[in-house]
Design a protein around this motif. Sequence first.
Motif, PDB file in Angstrom:
ATOM      1  N   HIS A  10      26.080  46.890  32.312  1.00 28.37           N
ATOM      2  CA  HIS A  10      25.762  46.048  33.457  1.00 28.37           C
ATOM      3  C   HIS A  10      26.952  46.034  34.417  1.00 28.37           C
ATOM      4  O   HIS A  10      28.098  45.983  33.977  1.00 28.37           O
ATOM      5  CB  HIS A  10      25.442  44.626  32.996  1.00 28.37           C
ATOM      6  N   TYR A  68      28.955  44.208  37.720  1.00 27.76           N
ATOM      7  CA  TYR A  68      29.173  42.915  38.357  1.00 27.76           C
ATOM      8  C   TYR A  68      30.121  43.090  39.531  1.00 27.76           C
ATOM      9  O   TYR A  68      30.973  43.979  39.520  1.00 27.76           O
ATOM     10  CB  TYR A  68      29.821  41.925  37.377  1.00 27.76           C
ATOM     11  N   GLU A  85      32.159  47.351  35.366  1.00 25.03           N
ATOM     12  CA  GLU A  85      31.049  47.792  34.532  1.00 25.03           C
ATOM     13  C   GLU A  85      31.378  47.374  33.107  1.00 25.03           C
ATOM     14  O   GLU A  85      32.434  47.723  32.585  1.00 25.03           O
ATOM     15  CB  GLU A  85      30.863  49.301  34.606  1.00 25.03           C
ATOM     16  N   GLU A 114      26.899  38.435  39.909  1.00 28.86           N
ATOM     17  CA  GLU A 114      25.906  39.506  39.944  1.00 28.86           C
ATOM     18  C   GLU A 114      26.093  40.255  41.263  1.00 28.86           C
ATOM     19  O   GLU A 114      26.398  39.645  42.285  1.00 28.86           O
ATOM     20  CB  GLU A 114      24.489  38.940  39.888  1.00 28.86           C
TER      21      GLU A 114
END
Length: 80
Positions: free
Chosen positions: A11, A13, A50, A75
Amino acid sequence: MKESKKEQLRHSYSISGMHCGGCAGTVERKLAELSEVKSVKVDLVRKQAEIISDVPVSLNTLQEALANTSYAIAEPNTGD
């Protein structure tokens, strides 16, 4: 007996407050201290991190890891 392979979660950010390589290194170290996080790669130019983990890591947990620093994690902004 076959071992089940855990799927890694990846994910990205947004990181604010970074101005130099030292800043990026600090953010990377702080996030990597979390037991849930397997690896962190911070991109100073893109101001992103990441994070790879085996389990979901809440944004609140990541924010707490950067508490008492001048950096903030959020986010990524996907709308333009």
